[in-house]
Design an enzyme around this catalytic site. Structure first.
Site, short mmCIF file in Angstrom:
data_model
loop_
_atom_site.label_atom_id
_atom_site.label_comp_id
_atom_site.label_asym_id
_atom_site.label_seq_id
_atom_site.Cartn_x
_atom_site.Cartn_y
_atom_site.Cartn_z
NE ARG A 59 -75.18 10.75 53.37
CZ ARG A 59 -74.34 9.73 53.24
NH1 ARG A 59 -74.49 8.85 52.26
NH2 ARG A 59 -73.34 9.57 54.09
CE LYS A 200 -74.03 15.78 52.72
NZ LYS A 200 -72.94 16.80 52.70
CG HIS A 220 -68.11 16.87 53.07
ND1 HIS A 220 -68.06 15.83 53.96
CD2 HIS A 220 -69.31 17.47 53.27
CE1 HIS A 220 -69.19 15.80 54.67
NE2 HIS A 220 -69.96 16.79 54.27
CB SER A 238 -70.41 13.31 62.02
OG SER A 238 -71.36 13.53 63.02
CE LYS A 242 -68.57 20.00 58.06
NZ LYS A 242 -68.93 19.18 56.89
CB THR A 243 -71.31 23.33 62.04
OG1 THR A 243 -71.59 22.47 60.93
CG2 THR A 243 -72.33 24.45 62.05
CG ASP A 257 -72.20 19.94 54.36
OD1 ASP A 257 -71.36 19.42 55.12
OD2 ASP A 257 -72.98 19.27 53.69
#
Length: 549
Positions: A59, A200, A220, A238, A242-243, A257
């Site tokens: 982004r 996003k 988020h 990041s 988390k994932t 997400d």
């Protein structure tokens, strides 16, 4: 009515008056075929479509704008994150984009954002690229087979990577742009091939609409559900895990997400219909669920092949470290169907603390939860970005500041209200360093982090005694099954205790400095969660007194 006339009727609300050639809701196989034929991408040996995003491999936050008008003037948190854009300039750019696209072959997609019927946003997306349309198929919720989608969209996107703005005329900063218009319910994206701008963009829309109109907290985060119906959510920037940590074979994945938390007893729900995961250094043993999801219908972005093969070399970062895959959520086993869960029982804030100061697990009361939610702390380490030679503290409000149109305190206060209304536990988990900072200590073992989270999820900490951290005030458990006791108190893992005390104060000072921009809008309860910087001589905690949590 001809097929073209049917599509045109659906696009007239977003300014189209004629179409040369357009496709409506093509299935994945047709989109993959089109992308390959148009040389937008190639197939890997697993059947996934490999595509490049061009100049932009992520982004571009400085080129994301929100139209400032009567609707948004007094509600949006304006500044470096939410950059205002003139309504007249938006209209001008919109007209130019439509005129540019009317002679091109277009791909139109209709879907939803929001798995809960009470909060669904009906979407219509116009894509210049076939692979972008496949991305939208994967990432947004897909209508049921045969469903009538001739609706009036709640929000639309026009995405044209080859259309570039003229900054001097159009009011943009550069040739690329992503502009949200809440009054016209339209997002314009041009000059960039990075597909994540669409995903996003809609997340930003929901972050504005849901608190305003439905008293729903957008988050988020990832989320999963246990065998006993208990929901957990995982916030983290990041590199915090988390994932990885939310993908648990013993729990059902709600989403990885973006989620919403409804008022009352409404519970949580996924915004999306897919996953957009990083794949740098991906391996079958390390991330088997993601590895196996990369098959026909999936997309891999900005990756490269092992020379002479069609096998993806996931260690190759010659294009970018931000290599990604996009696939439908049902490519992951053990998902929740539908992507809805009850009110969370546990909330985890994940941080990769490169200073080695924060405990591997601590419990937060309401004040500390709101303060750490607003802080959104983690650390970047050397090698993650060009120019970073030593660890750098990084703060992102609500673990996603760049997606928040409203003032961050609004979201933190909503979280606090949720804690008042429900018996939810909030935990701060350090997936970073122990025994010293980056370069001295060691990274927390994934097995330990999983064990700590499992202990919290399964109630093993309900009767454990906790003690307050002397600087950050968070509650640290005295014992956790399967975890070395000395690991729980980070100070005890440091050979030089005075060095730990100094590092703790330095990190606390960074928290306080970062929080200054929110302080004027934060209530007393939030402010009470701030760390306390004390003279090093007073920070002696070799034998802490344990108190009940």
């Amino acid at each position: 009515m001809s097929a073209t006339a049917n599509i045109l009727s659906r696009l007239q609300p977003v300014g189209f008056r004629r179409l040369a050639h357009a496709h409506l809701n093509l299935p994945p196989a047709a989109l993959v075929e089109a992308a390959v034929c148009r040389k937008e991408g190639v197939l890997t040996d697993t059947g996934a479509l490999m595509a490049d995003t061009g100049q932009f491999t992520g982004r571009s936050p400085k080129d994301r704008f929100i139209v400032r008008d009567e609707k948004t003037a007094d509600s949006v948190w304006w500044g470096d994150i939410n950059i205002p854009f003139e309504a007249a300039k938006f209209d001008q750019l919109h007209q130019k984009m439509v005129a540019y696209l009317e002679d091109k072959e277009l791909y139109v997609r209709e879907g939803y954002a929001g798995a809960h019927p009470a909060s669904q946003l009906k979407l219509r997306i116009v894509n210049e690229l076939a692979w972008h349309n496949l991305f939208c198929y994967n990432m947004f919720l897909r209508p049921e087979e045969g469903a009538d989608t001739s609706w009036a969209a709640d929000f639309s996107i026009i995405c044209a990577p080859s259309f570039e703005a003229d900054p001097a005329v159009d009011g943009t900063r550069q040739k690329n742009f992503a502009i949200l218009n809440f009054t016209k319910k339209l997002i314009l994206i041009g000059g960039t091939g990075y597909a994540g701008e669409m995903k996003k963009g809609i997340f930003g829309v929901l972050n504005y609409l849901l608190p305003h109109e439905q008293d729903t907290l957008p988050m988020h985060c990832s989320a999963n559900i246990g065998s006993h119906g208990d929901a957990a959510v995982f916030f983290g920037l990041s590199g915090t895990g988390k994932t990885t940590l939310s993908t648990d074979p013993n729990r059902h994945l709600v989403g990885d997400d973006e989620h919403g938390w409804l008022p009352g007893e409404g519970g949580i729900f996924n915004f999306e219909g897919g996953c957009y995961a990083k794949v740098i250094d991906l391996g079958a043993e390390k991330e088997p669920e993601i590895w196996n999801a990369i098959k026909f219908g999936s997309i891999v972005e900005n990756t490269r092949f092992v020379p002479g093969t069609r096998t993806v070399d996931y260690a190759n970062k010659s294009v970018t470290e931000n290599t990604r895959t996009a696939y439908p959520i049902d490519y992951i086993p053990n998902i929740a169907v539908p992507s809805i869960g009850p009110v969370p029982t546990n909330i985890f804030f994940l941080t990769a603390d490169a200073t080695g100061v924060l405990p591997p697990l601590s419990k937060l009361d309401k004040s500390h939860a709101m303060y750490h939610f607003l802080s959104g702390y983690t650390a970047k380490v050397a090698g993650t970005e060009m120019g970073i030679l030593e660890p750098q503290a990084t703060f992102s409000a609500c673990f996603g500041a760049v997606f928040l149109p409203l003032h961050p305190t609004r979201y933190a206060e909503m979280l606090g209200q949720k804690m008042d209304d429900h018996p939810v536990n909030v935990w701060l988990v350090n997936t970073g360093w122990s025994g010293g900072g980056y370069g001295v200590g060691s990274r927390m073992k994934l097995s330990y982090t999983r064990a700590l989270i499992t202990a919290a999820l399964t109630g093993q900490l309900d009767d454990v005694k906790f003690r307050p951290h002397p600087v950050f005030g968070v509650q640290v458990p005295g014992a956790v099954p399967g975890i070395p006791t000395e690991l729980l108190d980070p100070r005890r893992t440091w050979a030089d205790k005075n060095a730990y005390d100094k590092a703790a104060n330095q990190l606390a000072t960074k928290f306080i400095t970062n929080f200054e921009k929110y302080a004027a809008a934060a209530n007393e309860e939030i402010l009470a969660g701030a760390p306390v910087v004390a003279p090093v001589a007073e920070v002696q905690v070799e034998a802490p007194v344990l108190v009940a949590a």
